[in-house]
Scaffold this active site. Structure first.
Site, PDB file in Angstrom:
ATOM      1  N   CYS A 444       0.824  -1.206   0.000  1.00 49.81           N
ATOM      2  CA  CYS A 444       0.000   0.000   0.000  1.00 49.81           C
ATOM      3  C   CYS A 444       0.863   1.262   0.000  1.00 49.81           C
ATOM      4  O   CYS A 444       1.368   1.645  -1.048  1.00 49.81           O
ATOM      5  CB  CYS A 444      -0.995  -0.038   1.155  1.00 49.81           C
ATOM      6  SG  CYS A 444      -2.416   0.997   0.823  1.00 49.81           S
ATOM      7  N   HIS A 579      -3.573  -4.881   0.360  1.00 45.37           N
ATOM      8  CA  HIS A 579      -2.923  -5.416   1.569  1.00 45.37           C
ATOM      9  C   HIS A 579      -2.929  -6.942   1.518  1.00 45.37           C
ATOM     10  O   HIS A 579      -3.856  -7.579   2.020  1.00 45.37           O
ATOM     11  CB  HIS A 579      -3.673  -4.937   2.821  1.00 45.37           C
ATOM     12  CG  HIS A 579      -3.451  -3.506   3.136  1.00 45.37           C
ATOM     13  ND1 HIS A 579      -2.430  -3.064   3.939  1.00 45.37           N
ATOM     14  CD2 HIS A 579      -4.102  -2.409   2.721  1.00 45.37           C
ATOM     15  CE1 HIS A 579      -2.465  -1.751   4.020  1.00 45.37           C
ATOM     16  NE2 HIS A 579      -3.473  -1.314   3.292  1.00 45.37           N
ATOM     17  N   GLU A 581      -1.451  -9.051   3.200  1.00 43.01           N
ATOM     18  CA  GLU A 581      -1.417  -9.699   4.522  1.00 43.01           C
ATOM     19  C   GLU A 581      -2.811  -9.996   5.065  1.00 43.01           C
ATOM     20  O   GLU A 581      -2.969 -10.846   5.945  1.00 43.01           O
ATOM     21  CB  GLU A 581      -0.612  -8.846   5.516  1.00 43.01           C
ATOM     22  CG  GLU A 581      -1.285  -7.580   6.033  1.00 43.01           C
ATOM     23  CD  GLU A 581      -1.165  -6.370   5.092  1.00 43.01           C
ATOM     24  OE1 GLU A 581      -0.862  -6.560   3.892  1.00 43.01           O
ATOM     25  OE2 GLU A 581      -1.394  -5.239   5.570  1.00 43.01           O
TER      26      GLU A 581
END
Ligand code: GLN
Length: 623
Positions: A444, A579, A581
């Site tokens: 990001c 993102h 993750e």
């Protein structure tokens, strides 16, 4: 007349379930409006709700917060899901914010984002990871949300001249949300079991109405429908050298004072709780000893479900809820075997270690990066190595000290963030990675830093920046593009939630994901200005992931060393506007993190042979 399903308590108090149902309407407004003025039994029941179909497990904290209620609840939920039951967790927060979007991760831990764009507590990340299940806004409730809905309804005349009260109206709304979730389930089937986690501890002023709502829920649903679990803490003061149960007893008493008799007690502790302590707790809380469990620290949170299973916690919950008949043992065996193969990998000795630098802004509050930490951990487990995270405070980074600060790193992650503090340090870190071949993953803001760095030092746009940090920047390679936001019809000014990403064949991104189209979660306001795309590409940057319809750049990478103009090639230089993750799951490790770790392993242990996931020399030809 009460039906045979009604509990003795309900019959004794003269409560008639059909009365509860009659006094409640169906639709959101109608149910409030049609509540009969002469009854106190305002308890809006969603249309089509079938009592007895859904069961509930409520997890309440006592003694102190931060004991891992989310990990506990998600582990039990997993055990039940493995048995073929449909589970749905709900986190109920006492704070007045409508969502977690405005919370500072420095104080509250990371803001987790769901596919539908809900910004929520990081515990929802724990549920998604442990259950491997996507959640929605239905799984997250705050006091602010509930009050807002009630006040709006009141302004629309939804309460027909009644005074609007904490009980029954606020508690009624809480029960409605829980029951609606039960009917929605996991999105494909209604829930067999809803797991309710109330934030904070029993006795906190701000969550009192949730506790009362749960008491009412248990009363209305009847026996065998709600299983209360009190999660408590056994202290072991060093000076005394033994476990003491008094604080836990007092905490459980608060639960009982609220009119709730726990069915199960889970005792958090550093070391396994001794029999004397467990017996004392059982005796003082009216809970049979077989339902009092030691929940001491384990080396990995992912081994908790199996430890619970071995101690019979799941069996006791099924007994409390009368669920034994609904379980599927073959399903459980399969699910357990898959999970256990992962646990075995966690426990296997590792002879390779890589160090991953994380150039955060809040490096002292690690929960701000909880999902990154977890995702790195999953990938390291799958690659059979240990990944050590090196926390690097980006506000202290400058070009001069970077070689020394990053000297121990085998790869670097530049994570997301907001505001200009620490950004120049992150840009310097990207430059170091790009020019030295150190594997790099930008997330990001880290993606935006990579674009700015490349524009400044490769393309020659010396004043390149983002309008977030310099609103009057003459070369705004990253900027806010309101017309695109309009096209996508997104709420607020932030682009939030799941979006498709079209992947260009033949790129590193395609090699890692192995697909033409993926979906990932976003949380950003700024993006690459399309005006600069051609110049960045001419310099050698590859935008390998884009929005399928709009010119929104979503993944960037640099070509492999053999395929690029002098000075541009890189073994692993990859960044995502999304993102990644947020989708890291233990059994489905996130591909770009796998790529980063594989590249770090190759760098650190070049003789160890080809690591699967690392880009092969002819990756450009793979599609
Ligand atoms: N601040 C940047 C933006 O709003 C990046 C956001 C992030 O890293 N989550 O676009």
């Amino acid at each position: 007349m009460p039906t045979s399903r009604d509990s003795k308590a309900q019959r004794a108090c003269g409560v008639d379930w059909s009365e509860v149902e009659r006094s409640s309407g169906s639709s959101l407004l109608a149910s409030a409006g049609h509540a009969r003025a002469e009854t106190e039994l305002y308890s809006p029941i969603p249309d089509g709700y079938r009592r007895g179909r859904h069961k509930y497990v409520a997890v309440l904290g006592t003694v102190m917060s931060g004991l891992g209620k989310g990990i506990f609840a998600s582990s039990v939920a997993k055990l039940l899901k493995d048995k073929g039951l449909v589970v749905a967790p709900i986190k109920m927060e006492g704070y007045l914010n409508v969502d977690a979007g405005t919370l500072n991760p420095f104080r509250h831990g990371e803001v987790f984002v769901l596919d539908d764009g809900t910004e929520c507590d990081m515990d929802l990340g724990t549920y998604e990871r442990v259950l491997d299940q996507n959640l929605t806004r239905r799984n997250f409730v705050t006091a602010g949300q509930i009050y807002r809905e009630i006040l709006e309804r009141e302004r629309h005349g939804g309460y027909l001249g009644r005074d609007v009260q904490m009980i029954p109206h606020v508690t009624g709304e809480v029960k409605r949300k829980i029951r609606e979730l039960a009917m929605y389930g996991d999105g494909s089937a209604p829930a067999d079991v809803v797991f309710i986690e109330v934030g904070g501890t029993v006795g906190d002023y701000e969550n009192g109405f949730y506790i009362e709502a749960l008491r009412e829920l248990a009363f209305e649903e009847g026996e065998d429908s709600v299983c209360f679990v009190a999660l408590t803490y056994i202290i072991e003061p060093e000076a005394i050298g033994e476990q003491k149960s008094k604080a836990a007893q007092l905490g459980i008493k608060r639960v009982m004072e609220a009119g709730i008799q726990p069915h199960i007690i889970a005792c958090r502790a550093t070391r396994r709780c001794g029999p004397t302590v467990l017996e004392k707790i059982a005796m003082f809380s009216n809970v049979p000893l077989r339902r009092v469990f030691s929940m001491h620290d384990r080396p990995s949170v992912y081994s908790i479900p199996e430890s619970m299973r071995q101690e019979g916690l799941d069996r006791e919950i099924l007994s409390v809820l009368g669920l034994h008949e609904r379980i599927d043992l073959a399903h459980e065996d399969r699910a357990r075997e898959r999970w256990m193969s992962y646990i075995r990998k966690i426990e296997a000795p590792k002879n390779k270690t890589v160090t991953i630098g994380l150039t955060g802004k809040y490096a002292s509050v690690r929960d701000a990066y909880a999902s990154i930490v977890k995702t790195v951990e999953h990938c390291a487990t799958h690659l059979e190595c240990t990944a050590k995270l090196e926390w690097i405070e980006s506000t202290e980074l400058v070009d001069q000290n970077i070689p020394e600060r990053l000297a121990a790193c085998d790869a670097v992650i530049v994570p997301g963030g907001f505001g200009s503090r620490g950004v120049e340090g992150k840009i310097s870190a990207v430059r170091h990675c790009r020019t030295t071949g150190l594997p790099f993953l930008g997330i990001c803001l880290g993606f935006q830093c990579a674009v700015i760095e490349f524009a400044r030092h490769v393309v020659g746009l010396k004043e390149a920046n983002s309008t977030e940090f310099d609103p009057n920047c003459p070369q705004a390679v990253i900027s806010e593009l309101p017309e695109q936001k309009k096209v996508e019809q997104l709420g607020g000014t932030m682009r939030l939630g799941g979006q498709d990403v079209a992947i260009q064949p033949g790129t590193l991104a395609h090699y890692l994901y192995g697909k033409d189209l993926i979906r990932h979660r976003f949380r950003h306001r700024y993006e690459v200005d399309p005006l600069f795309i051609e110049r960045l590409e001419a310099g050698g940057m590859i935008f390998s992931g884009r929005h399928p319809q709009h010119p929104i750049m979503q993944i960037l990478e640099l070509p492999a060393p053999g395929e690029a103009p002098e000075g541009i090639g890189h073994p692993f230089f990859f960044a995502a506007q999304f993102h990644p993750e947020l989708l890291g799951r233990p059994l489905r490790p996130e591909p770009c993190f796998m790529g980063l770790l594989a590249a770090a392993l190759q760098r650190k242990h070049p003789g160890a042979g080809q690591v699967r996931w690392a880009r092969s020399p002819d990756a450009a030809k793979v599609d």
